[in-house]
Scaffold this motif. Structure first.
Motif, PDB file in Angstrom:
ATOM      1  N   LEU A  80     112.296  50.582  61.463  1.00  0.00           N
ATOM      2  CA  LEU A  80     111.592  50.909  62.698  1.00  0.00           C
ATOM      3  C   LEU A  80     110.785  49.704  63.176  1.00  0.00           C
ATOM      4  N   PRO A  81     110.544  49.598  64.475  1.00  0.00           N
ATOM      5  CA  PRO A  81     109.819  48.427  64.992  1.00  0.00           C
ATOM      6  C   PRO A  81     108.372  48.401  64.525  1.00  0.00           C
TER       7      PRO A  81
ATOM      8  N   THR B 149     115.062  54.458  70.275  1.00  0.00           N
ATOM      9  CA  THR B 149     113.978  54.174  69.325  1.00  0.00           C
ATOM     10  C   THR B 149     112.619  54.456  69.959  1.00  0.00           C
ATOM     11  N   ALA B 150     112.474  54.094  71.227  1.00  0.00           N
ATOM     12  CA  ALA B 150     111.205  54.335  71.921  1.00  0.00           C
ATOM     13  C   ALA B 150     110.896  55.821  71.987  1.00  0.00           C
TER      14      ALA B 150
ATOM     15  N   THR C 140     110.455  50.368  56.176  1.00  0.00           N
ATOM     16  CA  THR C 140     109.292  50.495  57.055  1.00  0.00           C
ATOM     17  C   THR C 140     108.262  51.399  56.404  1.00  0.00           C
TER      18      THR C 140
ATOM     19  N   ILE D 178     109.690  56.939  68.493  1.00  0.00           N
ATOM     20  CA  ILE D 178     108.312  56.546  68.224  1.00  0.00           C
ATOM     21  C   ILE D 178     107.340  57.445  68.976  1.00  0.00           C
TER      22      ILE D 178
ATOM     23  N   MET E   4     112.797  47.018  72.100  1.00  0.00           N
ATOM     24  CA  MET E   4     112.998  48.356  71.559  1.00  0.00           C
ATOM     25  C   MET E   4     113.914  49.149  72.502  1.00  0.00           C
ATOM     26  N   ASP E   5     115.001  49.687  71.965  1.00  0.00           N
ATOM     27  CA  ASP E   5     115.913  50.444  72.814  1.00  0.00           C
ATOM     28  C   ASP E   5     115.315  51.811  73.152  1.00  0.00           C
ATOM     29  N   THR E   6     115.925  52.474  74.120  1.00  0.00           N
ATOM     30  CA  THR E   6     115.405  53.747  74.615  1.00  0.00           C
ATOM     31  C   THR E   6     115.353  54.820  73.539  1.00  0.00           C
TER      32      THR E   6
ATOM     33  N   SER F 249     104.337  47.552  64.563  1.00  0.00           N
ATOM     34  CA  SER F 249     103.334  47.662  65.623  1.00  0.00           C
ATOM     35  C   SER F 249     102.588  46.358  65.852  1.00  0.00           C
TER      36      SER F 249
END
Length: 378
Positions: free
Chosen positions: A184-185, A5-6, A73, A9, A1-3, A187
């Motif tokens: 989105l990533p 996106t983090a 997502t 979230i 996960m890139d910065t 979980s």
């Protein structure tokens, strides 16, 4: 996960917390490939009862992408509604007082659809403002298989009672979903932690679970008191006890509930007058009074007649002859389902001589076949 996106979230999680949600997780839109097959099996067995909308929407319900092709997502959110720790808040307290009424914990508050949907829209707007994309929000009323998606997202797992269970929230929480076209990533799914426990299955008053992880809604008190039209089937009336709206027995039996009250505060506070209302009060509600008393409550949606039907079953099960004063007028109620339920309640409370006299008189004047049959068999 890139910065970037983090940070998004984290911001979404903080926003959800600020709006009263206890957890937020993410699942891919294609994360429930087997859900459609399980739903069709459920419908084919007839376990959905009279809920024809489940069959009618089965195809759209089986996959988020069938409902909205652009979704990438699904954001799933949980909000705790668990009962308090005080003795008067116990979800099954009413079972010890047969002249009171049992209302499911979730329905003792404001209608959760109204509460949660507005907050979901806030989070969805926040997401769009930060990252763009298109969004749609859903709370229980759209053809979305929330529990399988929530399991895939990691909010919890579907327990043997088919409800979602969380290691942090137990069985007492609402679900809401935000569909987004953003990628989105995920979980990660939660695994089943039920083990050999069958407390929920053994607690069911009507044996509504043909097997673990299977529910026959036609036998479920929640279905019978909320979704089922017409009279309550005779075989379930005694088992209903004084449960007049929903049933919390299987939820309350879950051992994971011990973590819910310790770690999370319920965001919806129950109305004191809905914790253990008296049957004497409820039996006298006319339509306008019913609407006023349950204004803002999910109970209002089933209507006065279906509600009074449920209360009459509870009255009959109370074995309290003092309730005859409220039951007797309902033998003349304009609604046949109410009248037939009043006949059953009257039969449980009145002495045999009075019952026989009333039966003979009623069979001379009653024209509705449903009510006549009740008079003949009670």
């Amino acid at each position: 996960m890139d910065t970037k996106t983090a940070k998004l979230i984290t911001a979404l999680r903080d926003k959800a917390r600020s709006l009263g949600f206890d957890d937020i997780k993410f699942a891919r839109a294609d994360s429930i490939p087997d859900a459609g097959e399980r739903l069709h099996h459920f419908v084919d067995l007839g376990y959905h009862g009279t809920m024809a909308w489940m069959a009618d929407t089965a195809e759209r319900r089986s996959s988020p992408q069938n409902l909205w092709p652009d979704v990438q997502t699904v954001i799933m959110l949980a909000m705790n509604y668990g009962p308090g720790d005080a003795p008067e808040d116990h979800p099954l307290r009413h079972l010890d007082d047969k002249s009171s009424a049992g209302i499911s914990v979730y329905a003792r508050n404001r209608d959760y659809h109204d509460v949660i949907k507005g907050r979901l829209k806030e989070i969805a707007a926040f997401l769009v403002s930060r990252a763009g994309g298109d969004v749609k929000v859903f709370v229980d009323t759209a053809p979305v298989m929330e529990k399988p998606i929530a399991e895939a997202a990691g909010l919890g797992w579907q327990g043997k009672h088919t409800n979602l269970v969380s290691r942090n929230l137990g069985s007492w929480f609402f679900l809401g979903s935000i569909f987004t076209s953003l990628n989105l990533p995920e979980s990660g799914a939660e695994r089943d932690h039920c083990g050999s426990c069958r407390a929920c299955l053994d607690s069911c008053p009507t044996d509504a679970f043909p097997a673990p992880y299977q529910l026959d809604a036609r036998r479920c008190i929640s279905y019978l008191t909320i979704e089922h039209p017409g009279p309550i089937p005779a075989e379930f009336r005694t088992a209903m006890g004084n449960r007049i709206y929903g049933c919390d027995d299987c939820l309350a039996a879950c051992p994971w509930n011990k973590f819910a009250s310790a770690a999370h505060e319920a965001k919806l506070v129950a109305r004191d007058d809905l914790k253990s209302p008296r049957l004497t009060q409820l039996l006298t509600l006319a339509d306008q009074e019913f609407r006023k008393f349950f204004s803002g409550s999910p109970i209002k949606r089933i209507g006065r007649n279906r509600f009074i039907r449920n209360v009459l079953i509870a009255a009959g099960n109370s074995k309290d002859p003092s309730l005859l004063e409220q039951v007797e007028p309902l033998l003349q109620d304009p609604d046949p389902t109410v009248r037939s339920s009043a006949v059953w309640a009257f039969g449980q409370l009145a002495d045999q001589a009075d019952m026989e006299m009333r039966r003979q008189a009623a069979l001379k004047s009653e024209t509705d076949p449903l009510v006549r049959e009740e008079w003949k068999t009670v």
